[in-house]
Design a protein around this motif. Structure first.
Motif, PDB file in Angstrom:
ATOM      1  N   MET A 102      -3.285   6.090  -3.816  1.00 10.56           N
ATOM      2  CA  MET A 102      -2.881   5.480  -2.550  1.00 10.56           C
ATOM      3  C   MET A 102      -1.785   6.297  -1.870  1.00 10.56           C
ATOM      4  SD  MET A 102      -4.579   2.792  -1.727  1.00 10.56           S
ATOM      5  CE  MET A 102      -3.619   1.603  -0.782  1.00 10.56           C
ATOM      6  N   SER A 115       0.822  -1.204   0.000  1.00  7.94           N
ATOM      7  CA  SER A 115       0.000   0.000   0.000  1.00  7.94           C
ATOM      8  C   SER A 115       0.866   1.268   0.000  1.00  7.94           C
ATOM      9  CB  SER A 115      -0.964  -0.018   1.190  1.00  7.94           C
ATOM     10  OG  SER A 115      -0.242  -0.010   2.391  1.00  7.94           O
ATOM     11  N   MET A 124       2.489   0.736  -8.339  1.00  2.38           N
ATOM     12  CA  MET A 124       3.099   0.041  -9.473  1.00  2.38           C
ATOM     13  C   MET A 124       2.274   0.223 -10.735  1.00  2.38           C
ATOM     14  SD  MET A 124       4.605  -3.751  -9.686  1.00  2.38           S
ATOM     15  CE  MET A 124       5.781  -4.139 -10.960  1.00  2.38           C
ATOM     16  N   VAL A 147      -8.547  -0.491   1.353  1.00  2.00           N
ATOM     17  CA  VAL A 147      -7.277  -0.730   2.055  1.00  2.00           C
ATOM     18  C   VAL A 147      -7.020   0.377   3.073  1.00  2.00           C
ATOM     19  CG1 VAL A 147      -4.807  -1.069   1.780  1.00  2.00           C
ATOM     20  CG2 VAL A 147      -6.374  -1.934   0.049  1.00  2.00           C
ATOM     21  N   LEU A 168     -14.916  -2.099 -13.681  1.00  2.00           N
ATOM     22  CA  LEU A 168     -15.166  -0.910 -12.864  1.00  2.00           C
ATOM     23  C   LEU A 168     -14.908   0.342 -13.694  1.00  2.00           C
ATOM     24  CD1 LEU A 168     -13.311  -1.980  -9.593  1.00  2.00           C
ATOM     25  CD2 LEU A 168     -15.733  -2.167 -10.088  1.00  2.00           C
ATOM     26  N   PHE A 174       1.955  -1.219 -14.756  1.00  2.00           N
ATOM     27  CA  PHE A 174       2.329  -2.394 -15.527  1.00  2.00           C
ATOM     28  C   PHE A 174       2.367  -2.084 -17.018  1.00  2.00           C
ATOM     29  CE2 PHE A 174       0.191  -3.688 -11.699  1.00  2.00           C
ATOM     30  CZ  PHE A 174       0.938  -4.745 -11.216  1.00  2.00           C
ATOM     31  N   ASN A 185      -3.365  -3.179 -16.696  1.00  2.00           N
ATOM     32  CA  ASN A 185      -4.082  -3.976 -15.695  1.00  2.00           C
ATOM     33  C   ASN A 185      -5.130  -3.171 -14.940  1.00  2.00           C
ATOM     34  OD1 ASN A 185      -2.316  -5.849 -16.568  1.00  2.00           O
ATOM     35  ND2 ASN A 185      -1.206  -6.092 -14.646  1.00  2.00           N
ATOM     36  N   LEU A 186      -5.846  -2.316 -15.662  1.00  2.00           N
ATOM     37  CA  LEU A 186      -7.007  -1.675 -15.037  1.00  2.00           C
ATOM     38  C   LEU A 186      -8.079  -2.728 -14.848  1.00  2.00           C
ATOM     39  CD1 LEU A 186      -7.175   1.665 -17.031  1.00  2.00           C
ATOM     40  CD2 LEU A 186      -6.309   1.299 -14.730  1.00  2.00           C
ATOM     41  N   PHE A 187      -9.017  -2.465 -13.941  1.00  3.56           N
ATOM     42  CA  PHE A 187     -10.093  -3.424 -13.709  1.00  3.56           C
ATOM     43  C   PHE A 187     -11.232  -3.128 -14.688  1.00  3.56           C
ATOM     44  CE2 PHE A 187      -8.236  -2.760  -9.336  1.00  3.56           C
ATOM     45  CZ  PHE A 187      -7.365  -3.830  -9.454  1.00  3.56           C
ATOM     46  N   PRO A 188     -11.441  -3.989 -15.679  1.00  3.07           N
ATOM     47  CA  PRO A 188     -12.362  -3.635 -16.773  1.00  3.07           C
ATOM     48  C   PRO A 188     -13.824  -3.562 -16.344  1.00  3.07           C
ATOM     49  CG  PRO A 188     -11.597  -5.896 -17.000  1.00  3.07           C
ATOM     50  CD  PRO A 188     -10.800  -5.293 -15.884  1.00  3.07           C
ATOM     51  N   LEU A 212     -11.088   2.354  -5.406  1.00  2.00           N
ATOM     52  CA  LEU A 212     -11.219   1.027  -4.796  1.00  2.00           C
ATOM     53  C   LEU A 212     -10.224   0.788  -3.657  1.00  2.00           C
ATOM     54  CD1 LEU A 212     -12.621  -1.980  -5.869  1.00  2.00           C
ATOM     55  CD2 LEU A 212     -10.190  -2.389  -5.862  1.00  2.00           C
ATOM     56  N   ALA A 213      -8.945   0.943  -3.969  1.00  2.69           N
ATOM     57  CA  ALA A 213      -7.934   0.653  -2.942  1.00  2.69           C
ATOM     58  C   ALA A 213      -7.980   1.640  -1.775  1.00  2.69           C
ATOM     59  CB  ALA A 213      -6.547   0.607  -3.574  1.00  2.69           C
ATOM     60  N   ARG A 253      -4.392   5.790 -10.583  1.00  2.00           N
ATOM     61  CA  ARG A 253      -4.886   4.804  -9.615  1.00  2.00           C
ATOM     62  C   ARG A 253      -3.830   4.516  -8.546  1.00  2.00           C
ATOM     63  NH1 ARG A 253      -6.361  -1.224 -11.565  1.00  2.00           N
ATOM     64  NH2 ARG A 253      -4.122  -1.301 -11.905  1.00  2.00           N
ATOM     65  N   SER A 254      -2.567   4.397  -8.981  1.00  2.60           N
ATOM     66  CA  SER A 254      -1.508   4.162  -8.007  1.00  2.60           C
ATOM     67  C   SER A 254      -1.327   5.373  -7.098  1.00  2.60           C
ATOM     68  CB  SER A 254      -0.184   3.888  -8.718  1.00  2.60           C
ATOM     69  OG  SER A 254      -0.293   2.712  -9.462  1.00  2.60           O
TER      70      SER A 254
END
Lengths: 435, 263
Positions: B174, B98, B102, B126, B113, B104, B108-111, B121-122, B170-171
């Motif tokens: 956090m 957390s 990272m 989290v 959402l 990539f 690697n997005l969440f398709p 989300l995180a 998105r990273s």
């Protein structure tokens, strides 16, 4: 020697928009494109139309000559002969008219029909918010209540029994919270489940009896042997679906797990159950299980059958969900990990929503198969709709009647299964998030 | 020589490197089965450093940065991130993850959402941030990567470059102290590479500690303070970018540079 046209070209007047030729639009265009695009297809169309015509022309008079009021097959035949002449064929719907309640409820006491009816309405209200997420979320309270109120309405008896069963969940969750905070999530889950199971096996019965003796609150009990008809099929089908789905998810996760023992157990369970025909499991439930249980244990036959149907479907469900999991790119797991989500959060928020979406068609196929497989219980002597067809056929008045009864049963099953299929297509469209 | 990654002048006022150690890797070894993929890695990263890791494919550079947030497990040696040592203790791993963002190669997005949900989300699950606050933070970072108007779309409706910028946002949501980039531009069209690099340069200007596996040598020259060259699972050479590109020492580095810069 070829002569080339000059390459340079300039359009001087822009072309006007024209209507398409009449043979390519409208009904004519449609017929041409879809029914007679070429010679072979045209012939096939004619042949297919002929087959449809002969089917309909044979079936339609039989359906239309149907008789709704008669007390026996002979009477039916007489009425048809009178109305439409000797040798006319006609359906004898009277058997369904006369035996409708038995086909629906079996031997369930008729003055208590309101109870399964109410349970069914509650079931629909409970399923609705699960199926359609635009309904008010408060309706989920009904969803939570249905698994406890439903069986109580069907079987009757003390109101304290379902309450004590519900209490088992509360105890399990509270123990899980408490232990989980002290010694980790996994230990919390195991101890929580154990606490609930101990409560259900040894304490919930006496507790219900105790409270019942102080505050007696009960409704007329109905024995399992009186359950029958579509009520039985729906009861078995819905419980099977509702219980095999979560069990299947856990089995699929177990099969993917890095924990060797858990993985081996999941694989063993799935492969064993898939390798055995359902009817064998049902015979085990109805005959063999009594040998293994201590003498005098009363273990309801419907409950035994429910468990067998559930574990049977769960094994297939696990494989369908594993297919969905396998189709997910590894990057999804990595992204969830990299953001710091723990295993259960990643599963719940990232992995399962996508894996289940991929697996929707297979999952729904399994649900449909499960619902239709409930008819197998007629072989072990439970009177589901098929069992009732046989019982009615054994009657002197209705001896020899076949198509009407099976046709009716098939029709009702079709309504349920077709709705499930349609819902799955709706869901797939709704969850489509690409282009 | 490599082209500059960006036309504008880079603001170096906040690109300061402190004495505080962000990541310390000592004597680290990793095997895939019998294959020795990372050999005797020693690396100390100070807070504020911008490190570019390059090398031929299969040299272990991705594996190295994936060990830092435990997407890959190392078998020997020590990795200390932000003072926490990576061990098999799940609590430590989740804590480090957390703190370390990272990105990539394939985003690697969440398709399933929306962009906004991807970003919140995180923080919500989290960090336990209230939804409204998480959305405000997400909007701030989406504005930073210049796609606030796409917040309610799904990843599948965005271009590759936009998706990678969302992945960066998105990273960032956090509030990580370290960012890892695993070939962030390798799956992109040339036009989109620039928009992603610009975002990364802005991040560097704000003083973020960054480790980037990339072949964008222009980016390395513009913002990196250190370039690491890896081959056969080992750190072969590392130096300041100027020295690294103008005066490479090892023959392997010279060969690699002549191949990627030669055309």
């Amino acid at each position: 020697m070829t002569t080339h046209e000059p390459i340079a070209y300039v359009r001087e007047k822009m072309a006007e928009q024209k209507a398409p030729p009449p043979t390519s639009v409208g009904i004519l265009g449609w017929i041409r494109a879809n029914l007679f695009p070429d010679l072979v297809s045209g012939i096939l169309t004619v042949v297919a139309l002929f087959i449809v015509y002969s089917l309909v022309s044979g079936l339609l008079p039989w359906l239309l000559h149907g008789v709704w009021n008669a007390s026996s097959l002979d009477e039916c035949r007489k009425i048809i002969a009178e109305r439409y002449g000797e040798g006319a064929s006609g359906a004898c719907w009277a058997v369904i008219h006369e035996r409708f309640w038995q086909l629906m409820y079996g031997f369930y006491p008729s003055h208590l029909y309101w109870r399964p009816n109410l349970a069914f309405v509650l079931l629909l209200l409970g399923i609705a918010p699960v199926l359609f997420d635009n309904l008010p979320r408060k309706m989920l309270l009904i969803t939570i209540a249905v698994p406890f109120v439903g069986p109580w309405l069907l079987w009757g008896g003390s109101v304290w029994v379902p309450i004590m069963v519900f209490l088992g969940f509360v105890i399990g969750i509270m123990v899980n919270r408490f232990v989980g905070r002290m010694s980790g999530a996994l230990v919390g889950i195991i101890v929580g489940v154990l606490a609930a199971v101990v409560w259900w096996l040894f304490l919930s019965g006496p507790a219900a009896d105790l409270v019942q003796s102080i505050i007696p609150l009960s409704i007329e009990p109905v024995a399992s042997r009186n359950f029958g008809g579509f009520m039985l099929a729906i009861t078995l089908g819905i419980t099977g679906i509702a219980m095999s789905f979560p069990l299947g998810i856990f089995l699929a996760l177990g099969r993917q797990s890095n924990l060797v023992i858990l993985k081996t157990m999941s694989v063993g369970f799935i492969e064993f159950i898939r390798g055995v025909p359902l009817i064998t499991l049902l015979f085990v439930a109805s005959v063999l299980l009594n040998y293994f249980l201590p003498k005098g244990t009363e273990f309801d036959i419907i409950l035994r059958v429910m468990i067998m149907i559930t574990i049977f479907s769960a094994a297939y469900m696990a494989e369908a969900i594993r297919g969905g999991l396998a189709a997910l790119p590894k990057g999804q797991y990595e992204a969830a990990d990299a953001l710091g989500l723990d295993y259960w959060q990643a599963q719940r928020l990232i992995i399962m929503p996508q894996a289940l979406k991929i697996a929707i068609p297979s999952i729904v196929s399994i649900f449909i198969g499960l619902f239709k497989d409930t008819t197998l219980v007629s072989i072990i002597g439970l009177s589901d709709p098929i069992g009732w067809v046989k019982l009615i056929q054994a009657n002197a008045e209705w001896n020899g009647i076949v198509w009407e009864l099976y046709g009716f049963v098939a029709f009702v099953f079709f309504l349920f299964c077709f709705s499930m299929g349609r819902y799955s297509m709706y869901l797939e469209r709704k969850l489509q998030t690409g282009h | 020589m490599a082209e500059p990654a960006t036309a504008r002048e880079i603001d170096r006022s906040q690109m300061t490197i402190s004495d505080e150690v962000a990541i310390e890797i000592t004597g680290m070894n990793k095997w895939y089965g019998a294959f020795h993929v990372l050999r005797d890695i020693n690396l100390t990263v100070y807070r504020g450093e911008r490190i570019v890791i390059c090398g031929p494919s299969g040299s272990g550079k991705s594996t190295l940065i994936r060990c830092i947030n435990r997407l890959e497990e190392h078998q020997e040696g020590k990795i200390i991130v932000d003072g926490t040592e990576l061990s098999s203790d799940l609590k430590n791993i989740d804590k480090i993850r957390s703190e370390v963002g990272m990105c990539f190669q394939h985003f690697n997005l969440f398709p399933h959402l929306t962009i906004m949900e991807n970003c919140t989300l995180a923080p919500i699950w989290v960090r336990k941030t209230p939804r409204k606050e998480a959305e405000e933070v997400a909007m701030h970072y989406l504005e930073k990567v210049k796609i606030p108007d796409q917040a309610n779309k799904y990843p599948g409706q965005l271009s590759g470059g936009q998706q990678q910028r969302v992945a960066i946002a998105r990273s960032l949501c956090m509030k990580p102290r370290i960012m890892l980039f695993d070939e962030p531009t390798s799956a992109l069209d040339p036009e989109m590479i620039k928009e992603v690099l610009d975002t990364m340069i802005e991040l560097a200007e704000e003083g973020m500690t960054m480790l980037c596996v990339t072949h964008e040598m222009g980016f390395a020259q513009a913002v990196a303070n250190r370039v690491i060259f890896m081959d056969q699972g080992q750190i072969v050479e590392q130096n300041e970018p100027k020295e690294f590109f103008n005066n490479p020492q090892s023959d392997r580095t010279k060969l690699f540079l002549s191949q990627i810069l030669g055309h």
